[in-house]
Design a protein around this motif. Structure first.
Motif, short mmCIF file in Angstrom:
data_model
loop_
_atom_site.label_atom_id
_atom_site.label_comp_id
_atom_site.label_asym_id
_atom_site.label_seq_id
_atom_site.Cartn_x
_atom_site.Cartn_y
_atom_site.Cartn_z
N TRP A 100 1.94 -42.82 85.83
CA TRP A 100 3.13 -43.55 85.39
C TRP A 100 2.78 -44.47 84.21
O TRP A 100 3.45 -44.46 83.18
N ALA A 101 1.73 -45.25 84.39
CA ALA A 101 1.35 -46.23 83.37
C ALA A 101 0.82 -45.57 82.10
O ALA A 101 1.16 -45.97 80.98
N MET A 104 4.09 -42.25 81.10
CA MET A 104 5.46 -42.73 80.91
C MET A 104 5.52 -43.99 80.05
O MET A 104 6.40 -44.14 79.20
N TRP A 105 4.60 -44.90 80.32
CA TRP A 105 4.60 -46.17 79.59
C TRP A 105 3.60 -46.17 78.43
O TRP A 105 3.50 -47.18 77.71
N TRP A 108 1.48 -49.17 77.66
CA TRP A 108 2.13 -50.45 77.35
C TRP A 108 2.21 -51.31 78.59
O TRP A 108 2.45 -50.78 79.67
N CYS A 128 -2.93 -51.12 87.51
CA CYS A 128 -2.37 -50.01 88.30
C CYS A 128 -2.75 -50.13 89.77
O CYS A 128 -1.91 -49.91 90.65
N GLN A 197 8.18 -47.93 73.17
CA GLN A 197 7.94 -48.71 74.38
C GLN A 197 8.38 -50.16 74.17
O GLN A 197 8.29 -50.66 73.06
N PRO A 198 8.92 -50.82 75.20
CA PRO A 198 8.99 -50.37 76.60
C PRO A 198 10.26 -49.61 76.97
O PRO A 198 10.45 -49.27 78.12
N GLY A 201 9.53 -46.19 78.48
CA GLY A 201 9.03 -46.30 79.85
C GLY A 201 10.13 -46.58 80.84
O GLY A 201 10.17 -46.00 81.94
N LEU A 202 11.05 -47.47 80.47
CA LEU A 202 12.17 -47.80 81.37
C LEU A 202 13.09 -46.61 81.59
O LEU A 202 13.46 -46.29 82.73
N TRP A 204 12.46 -43.36 81.02
CA TRP A 204 11.73 -42.26 81.66
C TRP A 204 11.56 -42.54 83.16
O TRP A 204 11.74 -41.66 83.99
N THR A 205 11.24 -43.77 83.49
CA THR A 205 11.10 -44.15 84.89
C THR A 205 12.41 -43.98 85.64
O THR A 205 12.45 -43.43 86.76
#
Length: 341
Positions: A100-101, A104-105, A108, A128, A197-198, A201-202, A204-205
């Motif tokens: 995820w980190a 996806m992010w 960041w 993480c 980003q971010p 990430g938001l 996609w999450t």
């Protein structure tokens, strides 16, 4: 020898699968599903940092994974051996959180704040593990195991959800992340502000959680599948197949197609390859390890299959593709995998 894609990916995958199955055959089910899978999975988050955040430039740091296993075992696992279900699921969750980190992010905010890539990757990894521990404590409940020999009341975080449900939902959401990689983040790429980003990430999450929730509900709630059976029939084979299509074959199968057709073809190929390999592993299980019983309460077969695919073969594939650059099947060269984009 300098093979070309996609033949290179096929050969590399077959070689790795053979090595992985040979490795698994060295252990009894109890040892393999316990200590062996646990230790190998503990190395995967560091592999992700090396392959994605550092572009496979610092493979020697993979040994840092050796620090994680005893720490998890002493804290989440209470120092009990072999690792109890709490320790095993927590270490699996750490892989999901690191994906995820890192993907996806895009690392960041660590890569934005810390200019040294090694320091940024290591700080991200520590973060993480901290986030992973909090998620584990908040969401995972093992009350259903009360009365079983493996149940340790003092290690049960008594979270919000049945532990298997929480873990399988997280794995299903991760499968959606890989699905979006098959589409190269289309249609998000149509809106430039979303690709920074971010925000990325938001978004996609949110999509991974929402679509993962739909897939989970369709399989477990609507179709009525056992949650652990669903895990090894749907999200895990798809993730495994995606690694082969995007990493081992370097997204070469449908490289000339445009999105969204390319994504549909990549995802379909990933599902088919992953399911076929999962079926093949299942058929070979009695020969490799011996008889393993399927279904509750122990889920021995399901645990064996998940561990064989993602606990052993997956890190072996990453070692071959990212750290060895497919050597000796092709001359060593620095490339960028699909999952690193």
């Amino acid at each position: 020898m300098d093979a070309k894609q996609p033949a290179l990916g096929v050969m590399a995958t077959l070689i790795t699968v053979a090595i992985a199955l040979g490795f698994i055959s060295l252990f009894s089910f109890q040892v393999f599903a316990g200590w062996v899978a646990y230790l190998l999975i503990s190395f995967i988050p560091m592999q992700i940092v090396i392959a994605v955040t550092w572009g496979s430039k610092l493979p020697r740091f993979v040994a840092a994974g050796a620090i994680v296993a005893p720490v998890h075992q002493a804290t989440v696992g209470g120092g009990i051996g072999p690792p109890p279900p709490m320790a095993a699921m927590c270490i699996i969750l750490s892989v999901i959180v690191t994906f995820w980190a890192a993907i996806m992010w895009g690392g960041w905010p660590f890569t934005a704040i810390i200019k040294n890539p090694v320091a940024a990757g290591l700080v991200m990894l520590v973060a993480c593990y901290l986030v992973n521990y909090l998620l584990f404590r908040f969401f995972f409940d093992y009350s259903f195991m009360q009365g079983a020999p493996v149940y340790q009341p003092g290690l049960d975080p008594h979270g919000l959800f049945h532990a298997w449900n929480a873990l399988v939902f997280a794995i299903t959401a991760l499968a959606v992340m890989f699905l979006m990689l098959s589409f190269e983040l289309w249609p998000l790429t149509k809106w430039t502000p979303l690709m920074k980003q971010p925000v990325l990430g938001l978004v996609w999450t949110a999509l991974a959680l929402a679509l993962g929730g739909v897939a989970y509900s369709l399989g477990v709630k609507v179709a009525g599948m056992d949650v652990v059976a669903f895990m090894v029939r749907a999200p895990i084979p798809f993730i495994f197949g995606t690694i082969i299509v995007l990493n081992m074959m370097q997204a070469s199968l449908f490289a000339k197609s445009a999105q969204p057709l390319k994504g549909v073809l990549n995802a379909t190929a990933s599902a088919v390859i992953g399911i076929l390999l999962a079926l093949g592993y299942g058929l070979l299980a009695p020969s490799v390890t011996g008889p393993v019983k399927s279904g509750p309460p122990g889920y021995d077969f399901e645990i064996w299959l998940a561990s064989a695919l993602l606990g052993v073969t997956f890190p072996f594939l990453i070692f071959f593709a990212e750290f060895f650059q497919m050597w000796p099947l092709q001359k060593a060269q620095r490339g960028t995998s699909a999952t690193a984009n």
